[in-house]
Scaffold this motif. Structure first.
Motif, PDB file in Angstrom:
ATOM      1  N   GLU A   1       0.822  -1.211   0.000  1.00  0.00           N
ATOM      2  CA  GLU A   1       0.000   0.000   0.000  1.00  0.00           C
ATOM      3  C   GLU A   1       0.853   1.257   0.000  1.00  0.00           C
ATOM      4  O   GLU A   1       0.630   2.181  -0.780  1.00  0.00           O
ATOM      5  CB  GLU A   1      -0.915  -0.012   1.221  1.00  0.00           C
ATOM      6  N   PHE A   2       1.855   1.312   0.846  1.00  0.00           N
ATOM      7  CA  PHE A   2       2.634   2.536   1.023  1.00  0.00           C
ATOM      8  C   PHE A   2       3.656   2.745  -0.089  1.00  0.00           C
ATOM      9  O   PHE A   2       3.828   3.863  -0.571  1.00  0.00           O
ATOM     10  CB  PHE A   2       3.346   2.525   2.376  1.00  0.00           C
ATOM     11  N   GLU A   3       4.338   1.669  -0.495  1.00  0.00           N
ATOM     12  CA  GLU A   3       5.299   1.812  -1.583  1.00  0.00           C
ATOM     13  C   GLU A   3       4.580   1.931  -2.922  1.00  0.00           C
ATOM     14  O   GLU A   3       4.974   2.718  -3.776  1.00  0.00           O
ATOM     15  CB  GLU A   3       6.260   0.624  -1.608  1.00  0.00           C
ATOM     16  N   GLY A   4       3.520   1.152  -3.095  1.00  0.00           N
ATOM     17  CA  GLY A   4       2.799   1.175  -4.363  1.00  0.00           C
ATOM     18  C   GLY A   4       2.128   2.497  -4.648  1.00  0.00           C
ATOM     19  O   GLY A   4       1.945   2.869  -5.811  1.00  0.00           O
ATOM     20  N   ARG A   5       1.753   3.224  -3.615  1.00  0.00           N
ATOM     21  CA  ARG A   5       1.119   4.532  -3.790  1.00  0.00           C
ATOM     22  C   ARG A   5       2.118   5.684  -3.642  1.00  0.00           C
ATOM     23  O   ARG A   5       1.726   6.836  -3.509  1.00  0.00           O
ATOM     24  CB  ARG A   5      -0.029   4.696  -2.802  1.00  0.00           C
ATOM     25  N   ASP A   6       3.424   5.338  -3.657  1.00  0.00           N
ATOM     26  CA  ASP A   6       4.502   6.329  -3.638  1.00  0.00           C
ATOM     27  C   ASP A   6       4.461   7.198  -2.384  1.00  0.00           C
ATOM     28  O   ASP A   6       4.798   8.375  -2.416  1.00  0.00           O
ATOM     29  CB  ASP A   6       4.458   7.217  -4.891  1.00  0.00           C
ATOM     30  N   LEU A   7       4.042   6.616  -1.263  1.00  0.00           N
ATOM     31  CA  LEU A   7       4.117   7.342   0.000  1.00  0.00           C
ATOM     32  C   LEU A   7       5.521   7.261   0.580  1.00  0.00           C
ATOM     33  O   LEU A   7       6.006   8.225   1.183  1.00  0.00           O
ATOM     34  CB  LEU A   7       3.098   6.771   0.991  1.00  0.00           C
ATOM     35  N   PHE A   8       6.159   6.112   0.405  1.00  0.00           N
ATOM     36  CA  PHE A   8       7.532   5.911   0.868  1.00  0.00           C
ATOM     37  C   PHE A   8       8.274   5.065  -0.157  1.00  0.00           C
ATOM     38  O   PHE A   8       7.666   4.305  -0.913  1.00  0.00           O
ATOM     39  CB  PHE A   8       7.553   5.202   2.235  1.00  0.00           C
ATOM     40  N   ASP A   9       9.607   5.194  -0.130  1.00  0.00           N
ATOM     41  CA  ASP A   9      10.427   4.384  -1.023  1.00  0.00           C
ATOM     42  C   ASP A   9      10.677   2.995  -0.453  1.00  0.00           C
ATOM     43  O   ASP A   9      10.759   2.025  -1.198  1.00  0.00           O
ATOM     44  CB  ASP A   9      11.777   5.067  -1.282  1.00  0.00           C
ATOM     45  N   ARG A  10      10.823   2.929   0.867  1.00  0.00           N
ATOM     46  CA  ARG A  10      11.110   1.636   1.487  1.00  0.00           C
ATOM     47  C   ARG A  10      10.351   1.492   2.797  1.00  0.00           C
ATOM     48  O   ARG A  10      10.272   2.434   3.589  1.00  0.00           O
ATOM     49  CB  ARG A  10      12.613   1.475   1.767  1.00  0.00           C
ATOM     50  N   ILE A  11       9.814   0.292   3.006  1.00  0.00           N
ATOM     51  CA  ILE A  11       9.211  -0.093   4.275  1.00  0.00           C
ATOM     52  C   ILE A  11      10.130  -1.141   4.887  1.00  0.00           C
ATOM     53  O   ILE A  11      10.386  -2.184   4.275  1.00  0.00           O
ATOM     54  CB  ILE A  11       7.797  -0.672   4.076  1.00  0.00           C
ATOM     55  N   GLU A  12      10.617  -0.885   6.107  1.00  0.00           N
ATOM     56  CA  GLU A  12      11.593  -1.770   6.729  1.00  0.00           C
ATOM     57  C   GLU A  12      11.177  -2.105   8.146  1.00  0.00           C
ATOM     58  O   GLU A  12      10.465  -1.327   8.794  1.00  0.00           O
ATOM     59  CB  GLU A  12      12.975  -1.099   6.751  1.00  0.00           C
ATOM     60  N   PRO A  13      11.627  -3.271   8.665  1.00  0.00           N
ATOM     61  CA  PRO A  13      11.411  -3.567  10.087  1.00  0.00           C
ATOM     62  C   PRO A  13      12.108  -2.525  10.950  1.00  0.00           C
ATOM     63  O   PRO A  13      13.087  -1.907  10.531  1.00  0.00           O
ATOM     64  CB  PRO A  13      12.042  -4.950  10.261  1.00  0.00           C
ATOM     65  N   VAL A  14      11.606  -2.326  12.147  1.00  0.00           N
ATOM     66  CA  VAL A  14      12.171  -1.319  13.037  1.00  0.00           C
ATOM     67  C   VAL A  14      13.623  -1.644  13.343  1.00  0.00           C
ATOM     68  O   VAL A  14      13.972  -2.783  13.666  1.00  0.00           O
ATOM     69  CB  VAL A  14      11.362  -1.243  14.344  1.00  0.00           C
ATOM     70  N   ALA A  15      14.484  -0.624  13.222  1.00  0.00           N
ATOM     71  CA  ALA A  15      15.896  -0.752  13.551  1.00  0.00           C
ATOM     72  C   ALA A  15      16.165   0.007  14.841  1.00  0.00           C
ATOM     73  O   ALA A  15      15.451   0.961  15.178  1.00  0.00           O
ATOM     74  CB  ALA A  15      16.765  -0.195  12.415  1.00  0.00           C
ATOM     75  N   PRO A  16      17.175  -0.378  15.610  1.00  0.00           N
ATOM     76  CA  PRO A  16      17.473   0.340  16.859  1.00  0.00           C
ATOM     77  C   PRO A  16      17.918   1.762  16.590  1.00  0.00           C
ATOM     78  O   PRO A  16      18.545   2.055  15.568  1.00  0.00           O
ATOM     79  CB  PRO A  16      18.601  -0.493  17.478  1.00  0.00           C
TER      80      PRO A  16
END
Length: 358
Positions: A67-82
């Motif tokens: 949803e978010f990448e396909g609609r160009d809201l964000f370039d990357r969706i990633e798991p939470v990093a510290p």
């Protein structure tokens, strides 16, 4: 003996009195999100999921990414990093599954049976400074009205489970899309129409495309080309953007394989110019890095002479559309400062004119 219609009415009244749920009630959307989403969320979003099993977590992350990448809201969706040194690397979306329901519902109003799957998820979206910009509850629901629940195969039930998760992700992205659309609309409203000398306009312009990075994870060039074509139309009636179909036909007439457009050979541009009515050609390249979208364009006449070069960049929601507006404004300003001569136009199929002043 009471007539059957009366008996049916009595039974129906008894069902209503016992509070039997309807399918619509079981599928009620409880979504309630509060906050003001701003555009400066960057181009990377970290996502954390709590309260769900491994499969649901995987499917929910996949739904958010689609949803978010396909609609160009964000370039990357990633798991939470510290966090590193107390500084956030990216904006963060925190999702906590608070309830899951799946099962049969008998609708006493419709006199039918349905299978309903719903997820209620608590949402908290924070920006790179740690400030919450969106909080609340979002519901994901999937409904299938069936006459025989035993005939509903396990595969269909699992499809409905996944569909409910995608429904939740879609409702969540809607708030961000509103913010993105508002930012893009504001940028378009700031554009000024250009005015060219009598007899010069409308100037036909062909957007040939944008090169992506060689190892780009997602191709942004086609999107930016479409956005730029739309933005150029905002310059007013003195600019005529060629339809994409005409541009594609001109590109396809050259038998050579399509490669880069930014550094297009002169003979290839000449071949394209012979096949379309454009007076000017726009070529470019786009890069997304460090949370920003950056693009560079060149505006060429039919002979391949450079008339304008410009760079633009933006980050956050609607970044590509904001970049497109910036590029269009620069092209419009260049047209007003130096209106293109009419003699650079040649009919399709004819060689470009040469008046010996090169």
């Amino acid at each position: 003996m009471r007539p059957r219609p009366a008996r049916f009415a009595a039974c129906l009244a008894a069902l209503v009195a016992t509070g039997c749920p309807s399918i619509d009630k079981a599928a009620l959307d409880r979504t309630d999100l509060q906050g003001t989403v701003h555009s400066g969320l960057g181009r990377i979003l970290e996502v954390a999921v709590e309260g769900a099993d491994a499969q649901t977590t995987t499917d929910l992350l996949r739904a958010v990414r689609t949803e978010f990448e396909g609609r160009d809201l964000f370039d990357r969706i990633e798991p939470v990093a510290p966090d590193l040194g107390g500084r956030r690397r990216a904006s963060r979306l925190e999702l906590r599954l608070v309830s899951t329901e799946a099962g049969e519902v008998f609708d006493s109003w419709k006199i039918s049976t349905g299978y309903v799957v719903r997820f209620d998820v608590e949402v908290r979206l924070v920006d790179q400074t740690g400030a919450a910009v969106l909080e609340g509850l979002v519901s994901g629901v999937a409904v299938d009205e069936v006459s025989d629940l035993d005939a509903l195969p396990p595969e269909r039930r699992d499809d409905m489970r996944v569909a409910a998760l995608y429904d939740a992700a879609g409702k969540l992205s809607r708030a961000l899309r509103r913010a993105a659309d508002a930012r893009a609309k504001e940028a378009r409203q700031e554009m000024q129409r250009i005015t060219l000398p009598p007899g010069v306009g409308p100037v036909p312009i062909a957007v040939l495309g944008f090169d992506d990075e060689e190892m780009a994870r997602r191709l942004r060039g086609p999107q930016l080309a479409d956005h730029l074509g739309s933005a150029l139309a905002g310059l007013g009636p003195d600019v005529a953007v060629l339809p994409r179909a005409e541009v594609e036909r001109a590109l396809d007439r050259d038998p050579r394989a399509r490669t880069t457009v930014f550094d297009m050979p002169a003979d290839r541009l000449d071949s394209i110019a012979r096949e379309c009515t454009a007076r000017l050609f726009v070529v470019g390249r786009v890069v997304t890095a460090s949370g920003r979208a950056r693009a560079e364009v060149r505006v060429l006449d039919r002979r391949g002479r450079l008339l304008k070069a410009h760079e633009a960049s933006a980050e956050g929601l609607a970044a590509l559309r904001v970049v497109a507006v910036d590029l269009a404004r620069a092209i419009g300003a260049a047209l007003e400062a130096a209106p293109p001569r009419e003699d650079v136009t040649a009919p399709p199929g004819a060689p470009a004119d040469d008046d010996g002043d090169d």
